[in-house]
Write an enzyme that holds these catalytic residues in place. Structure first.
Site, short mmCIF file in Angstrom:
data_model
loop_
_atom_site.label_atom_id
_atom_site.label_comp_id
_atom_site.label_asym_id
_atom_site.label_seq_id
_atom_site.Cartn_x
_atom_site.Cartn_y
_atom_site.Cartn_z
N HIS A 15 0.87 -1.17 0.00
CA HIS A 15 0.00 0.00 0.00
C HIS A 15 0.91 1.22 0.00
CE1 HIS A 15 -3.30 2.65 0.62
NE2 HIS A 15 -3.18 2.80 1.93
N ASP B 65 -7.50 3.74 -3.21
CA ASP B 65 -7.72 2.73 -2.17
C ASP B 65 -8.40 3.35 -0.96
OD1 ASP B 65 -6.92 -0.16 -1.29
OD2 ASP B 65 -6.31 1.10 0.39
N GLU C 264 -12.30 2.56 0.34
CA GLU C 264 -12.55 2.08 1.71
C GLU C 264 -13.52 3.00 2.45
OE1 GLU C 264 -8.08 0.18 2.49
OE2 GLU C 264 -8.61 2.17 3.25
#
Length: 341
Positions: A109, A192, A196
């Protein structure tokens, strides 16, 4: 133009041969990458802080476990599989003092690199390999001869071979069996976090709770509200996952389809999209990252309070009882499932 999809033929494990690969952390992604790479014939060691509860688990899988600092010293490729908020401290204490020219730092990440809580020297290769699935799925798919799609990105490439290493790592964990797409640290991180917060986790859980509360407050049985707003969601998401939104609509009744297309846009309306754009702006500006790092440095007080409040929501109590009536469903406790480092 559609993004190029890299597969097994585009990657060569020889780019990892003769190298020591260090996985720092043995949590969700760490254990999956380490086991898959080991089964792919790579030389993997595990780096953990002293006293880590993950050490005996990693050793039981046949790995050599050393300190984080020792792992960085010995390895040519170092996977930082440590929670985002803990990476900066681990980097300063154990990683940075043991880096050398030519080594490669790998992340799953881009948070720490993109928001610069970790700033590697320019002579270190910095890459990303991010499977689009949790670690246990990455491991399970590999063992079944399949793979989870992944993203790769190159942040620094002084050695001029970082992409080959990223693709080789992706192949080692099984991702090239499914397909790999190249992105950037910025794009991976921001999309990302957005997904989320607004759709996958934050958006879905808030939508479920709001729907549940609306039915119960209108006098309907909590059990009915649970089935309609939470339990059946998986059935719909599975249809979307397999065939897209149109494929899902093909499989439901005409009444459900009409409710979908005529009422759905009134619930998730322009106001929601406006707030989504505000959330994205907070991500892009670094405001969310700064707030999250501050929350960690302050001892996670608000974080833990919000999680505890969520656990006490009535939908959780009703759900626990109803799930006990479904012997075919795999049950998981929320206690003790946090990824270990």
């Amino acid at each position: 133009m559609p993004a190029k999809v890299y597969t097994d033929k585009d990657a060569d494990l020889k780019n990892l041969q003769g190298k020591t690969l260090a996985v720092l952390g043995f949590g969700s992604q760490g254990h999956a990458h380490a086991l898959n790479l080991k089964d792919s014939g790579c030389n993997v060691i595990i780096g953990l802080y002293e006293g880590s509860k993950s050490a005996p688990v990693a050793q039981s899988h046949g790995f050599e476990v050393v300190s984080t600092a020792e792992a960085v010293r010995r390895a040519e490729v170092i996977f930082v599989a440590i929670p985002d908020t803990k990476q900066a401290r681990a980097y300063e204490k154990d990683i940075a003092p043991n880096l050398a020219v030519g080594k490669t730092l790998l992340f799953s990440h881009g948070f720490s690199i993109h928001f610069k809580t970790v700033a590697p020297p320019k002579d270190i290769n910095v890459i990303l390999v991010a499977p689009k699935g949790p670690g246990h799925i990455v491991r399970r798919q590999y063992m079944e001869g399949k793979g989870v799609p992944a993203l790769i990105a190159i942040y620094q490439d002084p050695g001029r071979h970082s992409k080959q290493i990223a693709l080789a790592w992706a192949k080692g964990i099984g991702a090239t069996r499914a397909g790999v797409i190249q992105t950037s640290f910025k794009e991976e991180t921001e999309t990302d976090l957005f997904g989320e917060q607004t759709v996958l986790c934050g958006g879905a859980s808030a939508l479920i709770m709001a729907g549940y509360e609306t039915l119960v407050e209108a006098g309907y049985q909590p059990e009915m509200a649970y089935f309609e707003c939470l339990h059946e969601l998986k059935l719909i998401v599975d249809l979307m996952n397999e065939a897209g939104i149109s494929g899902m609509r093909f499989s439901i009744s005409e009444t459900a389809k009409w409710g979908d297309v005529s009422v759905g846009p009134k619930i998730i309306d322009a106001g929601v999209k406006k707030r989504m754009k505000a959330a994205l702006k907070d991500i892009q500006s670094g405001k969310f990252a700064k707030g999250w790092v501050h929350e960690y440095n302050s001892g996670y007080k608000k974080y833990h309070a919000l999680l505890k409040a969520g656990e006490k929501h009535p939908v959780e109590r009703v759900g626990q009882r109803l799930r006990s009536l479904m012997p075919w469903m795999k049950k998981r406790s929320v206690k003790g499932v946090q990824a270990a480092y």
